[in-house]
Scaffold this motif. Structure first.
Motif, PDB file in Angstrom:
ATOM      1  N   LYS A 103      19.171  22.245 -18.422  1.00  0.00           N
ATOM      2  CA  LYS A 103      20.282  23.401 -18.129  1.00  0.00           C
ATOM      3  C   LYS A 103      21.493  23.265 -18.308  1.00  0.00           C
ATOM      4  CE  LYS A 103      18.272  25.262 -14.440  1.00  0.00           C
ATOM      5  NZ  LYS A 103      18.397  26.108 -13.078  1.00  0.00           N
ATOM      6  N   ALA A 140      17.805  15.640  -8.086  1.00  0.00           N
ATOM      7  CA  ALA A 140      15.788  15.275  -8.072  1.00  0.00           C
ATOM      8  C   ALA A 140      16.235  14.079  -9.078  1.00  0.00           C
ATOM      9  CB  ALA A 140      15.661  16.605  -8.643  1.00  0.00           C
ATOM     10  N   LEU A 177      14.711  29.919 -15.245  1.00  0.00           N
ATOM     11  CA  LEU A 177      14.521  29.916 -16.294  1.00  0.00           C
ATOM     12  C   LEU A 177      12.900  29.569 -15.928  1.00  0.00           C
ATOM     13  CD1 LEU A 177      13.764  30.443 -19.564  1.00  0.00           C
ATOM     14  CD2 LEU A 177      13.160  27.645 -19.656  1.00  0.00           C
ATOM     15  N   ALA A 216      18.448  20.256 -13.783  1.00  0.00           N
ATOM     16  CA  ALA A 216      19.749  21.615 -13.319  1.00  0.00           C
ATOM     17  C   ALA A 216      21.513  20.642 -12.747  1.00  0.00           C
ATOM     18  CB  ALA A 216      18.756  22.681 -12.086  1.00  0.00           C
ATOM     19  N   ASN A 217      20.800  21.295 -11.621  1.00  0.00           N
ATOM     20  CA  ASN A 217      22.482  20.396 -10.638  1.00  0.00           C
ATOM     21  C   ASN A 217      22.539  18.826 -10.871  1.00  0.00           C
ATOM     22  OD1 ASN A 217      24.004  22.848 -10.568  1.00  0.00           O
ATOM     23  ND2 ASN A 217      22.616  23.266  -9.097  1.00  0.00           N
ATOM     24  N   GLY A 218      20.994  18.091 -10.435  1.00  0.00           N
ATOM     25  CA  GLY A 218      20.751  16.736 -10.596  1.00  0.00           C
ATOM     26  C   GLY A 218      20.244  15.969 -10.099  1.00  0.00           C
TER      27      GLY A 218
HETATM   28  P1  5GP Z   1      17.990  19.696 -10.090  1.00  0.00           P
HETATM   29  O1  5GP Z   1      17.352  19.068  -9.083  1.00  0.00           O
HETATM   30  O2  5GP Z   1      18.651  19.394 -11.081  1.00  0.00           O
HETATM   31  O3  5GP Z   1      19.150  20.498  -9.390  1.00  0.00           O
HETATM   32  O4  5GP Z   1      16.900  20.831 -10.637  1.00  0.00           O
HETATM   33  C1  5GP Z   1      15.873  19.993 -11.043  1.00  0.00           C
HETATM   34  C2  5GP Z   1      14.888  20.708 -10.824  1.00  0.00           C
HETATM   35  O5  5GP Z   1      14.198  21.875  -9.802  1.00  0.00           O
HETATM   36  C3  5GP Z   1      13.236  20.315 -10.910  1.00  0.00           C
HETATM   37  O6  5GP Z   1      12.916  18.824 -10.861  1.00  0.00           O
HETATM   38  C4  5GP Z   1      12.908  21.159 -11.381  1.00  0.00           C
HETATM   39  O7  5GP Z   1      11.157  21.658 -10.637  1.00  0.00           O
HETATM   40  C5  5GP Z   1      13.085  22.988 -10.790  1.00  0.00           C
HETATM   41  N1  5GP Z   1      13.864  23.293 -11.965  1.00  0.00           N
HETATM   42  C6  5GP Z   1      16.011  23.583 -11.306  1.00  0.00           C
HETATM   43  N2  5GP Z   1      15.875  24.425 -12.517  1.00  0.00           N
HETATM   44  C7  5GP Z   1      14.553  25.123 -12.806  1.00  0.00           C
HETATM   45  C8  5GP Z   1      14.668  26.826 -13.502  1.00  0.00           C
HETATM   46  O8  5GP Z   1      15.203  27.295 -14.275  1.00  0.00           O
HETATM   47  N3  5GP Z   1      13.371  26.578 -13.445  1.00  0.00           N
HETATM   48  C9  5GP Z   1      12.191  26.273 -13.122  1.00  0.00           C
HETATM   49  N4  5GP Z   1      10.748  26.876 -13.326  1.00  0.00           N
HETATM   50  N5  5GP Z   1      12.590  24.634 -12.444  1.00  0.00           N
HETATM   51  C10 5GP Z   1      13.841  24.626 -12.106  1.00  0.00           C
END
Ligand code: 5GP
Length: 192
Positions: free
Chosen positions: A156, A132, A20, A128-130
């Motif tokens: 998400k 970070a 997104l 998203a997947n966690g």
């Molecule tokens: P995760 O580490 O939870 O998979 O993803 C989170 C990190 O990825 C966030 O710090 C963010 O910057 C980036 N991110 C994940 N999904 C999206 C998305 O759909 N859009 C944007 N703009 N950033 C995302």
């Protein structure tokens, strides 16, 4: 948070691969009036927690974390993405896979700015997947600090990060949770 959901509906762009884009108000241009409401809401949600520091990760978490910190009156530390880890023992480090850039970063925080007395609120723009957030949890654990909560602007919900963190017992508060996005029509559906 109704104001945020409305803004996502108006300005969010659904991209391929479940991404997104919210560059218009969150990730490139930043709407500070909206950030202010977001900061206020995080303060309301975590008012019962003795937070003394906010931890985020560069780059897009920083703006939100700073505005939120004004409501908590605490400093912000951001974990840095780096190419070369300096191994002199001055930093805590972990690895984080970026959902949007599809690569693994070494992420560090100085031992000067994270320690056993810190009671941390983690703030980030997306969950998203966690990866970070789990990386930040790693750094907090290495430092012997404690986690008071995790505040996310957009979760998400179709990805597993939020569920796994809550199953681990973390208190996760997301201001908007997306149930589903349609890449064909661009429609966005929220979970309530
Ligand atoms: P995760 O580490 O939870 O998979 O993803 C989170 C990190 O990825 C966030 O710090 C963010 O910057 C980036 N991110 C994940 N999904 C999206 C998305 O759909 N859009 C944007 N703009 N950033 C995302």
């Amino acid at each position: 948070m109704e104001l945020l959901e409305k803004r996502i509906q108006e300005d969010g762009v659904v991209k391929k691969g479940g991404v997104l884009k919210v560059d218009n108000f969150l990730n490139h241009q930043m709407d500070i009036a909206l950030f202010n409401e977001i900061g206020k809401e995080f303060k309301r949600l975590f008012a019962d927690r003795p937070v003394n520091k906010i931890l985020t990760i560069e780059a897009s978490g920083i703006g939100i974390a700073c505005i939120t910190a004004q409501y908590f009156q605490v400093p912000v530390v951001f974990a840095k993405k780096t190419q070369s880890i300096n191994l002199d023992g001055e930093v805590y480090s972990t690895k984080i896979e970026s959902f949007t850039h599809k690569r693994v970063y070494d992420v560090i925080v100085s031992k000067k700015y994270l320690g056993p007395k810190d009671r941390i609120l983690i703030i980030d723009d997306f969950l998203a997947n966690g990866c970070a957030v789990n990386g930040l949890l790693d750094l907090i654990e290495c430092a012997g600090a404690s986690v008071e909560g995790i505040g996310i602007v957009i979760e998400k919900g179709q990805q597993m990060g939020g569920r796994l963190l809550r199953e681990k017992g973390c208190r996760v508060e997301s201001l908007a949770v997306i149930e589903r996005m349609d890449e064909e029509t661009g429609e966005i559906f929220f979970r309530h």
